[in-house]
Design a protein around this motif. Structure first.
Motif, short mmCIF file in Angstrom:
data_model
loop_
_atom_site.label_atom_id
_atom_site.label_comp_id
_atom_site.label_asym_id
_atom_site.label_seq_id
_atom_site.Cartn_x
_atom_site.Cartn_y
_atom_site.Cartn_z
N GLY A 256 -1.38 4.64 3.52
CA GLY A 256 -1.45 3.88 2.21
C GLY A 256 -1.92 2.57 2.15
N SER A 257 -1.95 2.17 0.85
CA SER A 257 -2.06 0.80 0.87
C SER A 257 -1.41 0.23 -0.72
CB SER A 257 -3.85 0.42 0.84
OG SER A 257 -4.03 -1.00 0.65
N ARG A 258 -0.66 -0.75 -0.41
CA ARG A 258 -0.49 -1.36 -1.81
C ARG A 258 -1.54 -2.48 -2.29
NH1 ARG A 258 5.25 -4.18 -4.26
NH2 ARG A 258 4.92 -3.16 -6.37
N ILE A 259 -2.03 -2.41 -3.23
CA ILE A 259 -3.24 -3.29 -3.39
C ILE A 259 -2.83 -4.13 -5.09
CG2 ILE A 259 -4.26 -1.29 -4.79
CD1 ILE A 259 -6.91 -2.80 -3.96
N GLY A 260 -3.01 -5.24 -4.80
CA GLY A 260 -2.86 -6.22 -5.93
C GLY A 260 -4.33 -6.29 -6.69
N VAL A 261 -4.35 -5.48 -7.90
CA VAL A 261 -5.50 -5.44 -8.56
C VAL A 261 -5.80 -6.42 -9.72
CG1 VAL A 261 -5.31 -3.02 -8.22
CG2 VAL A 261 -4.35 -4.15 -10.56
N TYR A 262 -4.68 -7.51 -9.71
CA TYR A 262 -4.93 -8.63 -10.83
C TYR A 262 -4.27 -9.60 -10.14
CZ TYR A 262 -4.27 -11.53 -14.91
OH TYR A 262 -4.06 -12.48 -15.83
N GLU A 358 -1.22 0.00 -17.60
CA GLU A 358 -2.66 0.38 -18.00
C GLU A 358 -3.54 0.33 -16.96
OE1 GLU A 358 -2.96 -2.57 -21.50
OE2 GLU A 358 -1.58 -1.29 -22.75
N ALA A 359 -3.27 -0.55 -16.32
CA ALA A 359 -4.34 -0.71 -15.03
C ALA A 359 -4.14 0.46 -14.09
CB ALA A 359 -4.00 -2.08 -14.09
#
Length: 474
Positions: A256-262, A358-359
């Motif tokens: 898995g990956s926890r990703i910061g998208v902003y 929303e993201a």
């Protein structure tokens, strides 16, 4: 008293979201939250996820301590079927604080015991651990390594706030970057940790790339020269290499990956204590997922592409998050009250919640075959379950992640199963006690443990009292 949260019903929350220009799904039917899911080879018994939260309560050699074992027993017995274990360093010099878990040969058996205790607590309550899935978040803290920053790039907005603890000064343009060879060595360290994680019984590993730690910083390294900077293909080279090698060399474990998208940009408080963005000029080039001409707007094209590449490499779980706990905590953790070293929120916390939702919804709908964990539910208090049910029902996310709220209420799933609602008397009010404890470094081990003093008083009340007494003395 809460500053913003005065909502009595989910309908009131939905109406407020409309006033803010957004739609907020809500449902009184909680049954979709109890549906199982098959993630790769894993069977997950419901749609509740305990988010990764550092307790800052390990030993100096990276093993769990008494409070760590207790926390995971409470999580295991609480009823959530997806337990996303906390940030666990891949090397001693990669730790964010001196009490962060660190997975190595000397700590592996103790972390294995922590995971076993989590599963045993689940069996005690539910009779078996069928459907329970537990992972660890493997991390390199990069810019925020507690001994000395290890940076992938120079960020003109973050560098002035990045402290080199070895000198007591903030870094500048002369501070050295990690070399390409350094990054290749770190790639090897991830693989060693992944093999240990599989050996001690983790169901999955998270290759952490959020909150501006190392892999997250690389996502924004447009100004880095060489094979790890510039084009998006280069900026994702390290994480894709790590995932590919883990997939090939440790096939028994899901990834898995926890990703910061902003990322947003740093904020500091003004004379009234309200957060304001630091002075900056456009276009912004070193903030991932940010509109270069308007830092308040999410730009989804690169985060979507990264999510697609991760899925192609074999990532079966994505956990979506935003922001930087050291630079803009209101983005990461919408709250009614800021931490002691923070600022009053410059926006209604519901705006931050909606930004997350929303993201996540856009990425989930773009990748319907990938399981996404949504974040930012804690501020919604006892109404979070209605909104969670709405998001899952409308396929805006696959799992509902709760972090801070589980420190005060680790048995929240049990409460739903038994009473059909959460116990309002133990629901997190986002007053930032847990973050305040985490920020306290005046401790014999260099880091105070963190928990919930208001609702877990017997354990954390005395620690909080000691923190206040020390602060009063200084």
């Amino acid at each position: 008293m809460a500053r913003y949260f005065h909502f009595k019903t989910a309908d009131e929350l939905v109406q407020k979201a409309k006033e803010l220009g957004s739609d907020l799904p809500s449902s009184a039917d909680f049954s979709p939250l109890f549906e199982p899911a098959t993630v790769g080879r894993l069977h997950v018994g419901n749609r509740f996820c305990i988010q990764p939260m550092e307790g800052c309560d390990g030993t100096l050699d990276g093993a769990p301590d008494e409070l760590t074992y207790r926390r995971y027993r409470r999580f295991g017995g609480g009823g959530a079927k997806l337990i996303w274990g906390e940030a666990t360093a891949i090397a001693e010099d990669a730790r964010m604080n001196p009490r962060q878990l660190w997975l190595h040969e000397g700590s592996a058996s103790a972390i294995e015991q922590m995971l076993a205790g989590c599963r045993a607590a689940h069996r005690e309550v539910y009779g078996s651990d069928s459907g329970l899935v537990i992972g660890l978040q493997l991390t390199h803290s990069g810019r925020y390594c507690f001994r000395r920053p290890q940076i992938a790039m120079h960020d003109p907005l973050l560098d002035p706030f990045t402290l080199d603890k070895s000198t007591g000064k903030t870094i500048d343009a002369s501070f050295p970057l990690l070399s390409d060879d350094d990054l290749k060595r770190i790639e090897d360290q991830y693989l060693v940790a992944a093999k240990l994680a599989a050996r001690i019984g983790c169901d999955f590993i998270d290759i952490k790339q959020c909150h501006r730690y190392l892999l997250s910083e690389l996502l924004a390294s447009t100004n880095r020269p060489g094979e790890y900077g510039g084009r998006l293909e280069n900026r994702t080279r390290l994480v894709r290499n790590i995932i590919r090698r883990c997939r090939d060399d440790v096939p028994s474990i899901e990834i898995g990956s926890r990703i910061g998208v902003y990322d947003g940009i740093p904020y500091r408080k003004d004379a009234e204590g309200v957060g304001i963005p630091v002075p900056h000029t456009g276009p912004l080039m070193t903030s991932f997922g940010v509109d270069p001409h308007d830092h308040t707007r999410w730009k989804p094209d690169e985060p979507l592409q990264v999510a697609r590449w991760l899925a192609e490499e074999g990532v079966s779980l994505l956990n979506v998050t935003m922001g930087n706990p050291y630079a803009n905590p209101h983005v990461l953790r919408p709250a009614d009250y800021p931490p002691m070293d923070g600022y009053l929120a410059p926006e209604h916390p519901l705006i931050g919640v909606l930004r997350h939702f929303e993201a996540t919804a856009l990425i989930q709908r773009s990748l319907p075959h990938v399981y996404l964990v949504g974040s930012a539910y804690s501020w919604l208090q006892e109404l979070a379950i209605h909104i969670a049910a709405g998001n899952v029902t409308q396929k805006r996310c696959s799992f509902v992640g709760l972090g801070r709220a589980t420190l005060s209420q680790p048995d929240f799933v049990q409460q739903l199963e038994t009473h059909g609602r959460l116990n309002r008397k133990t629901t997190c009010r986002t007053f930032s006690y847990c973050t305040n404890m985490m920020r306290t470094k005046d401790h014999p081990l260099g880091q105070s443990p963190t928990g919930c003093p208001p609702f877990d008083k017997e354990t954390y009340g005395p620690i909080w009292k000691n923190i206040l007494e020390k602060k009063k003395g200084t």
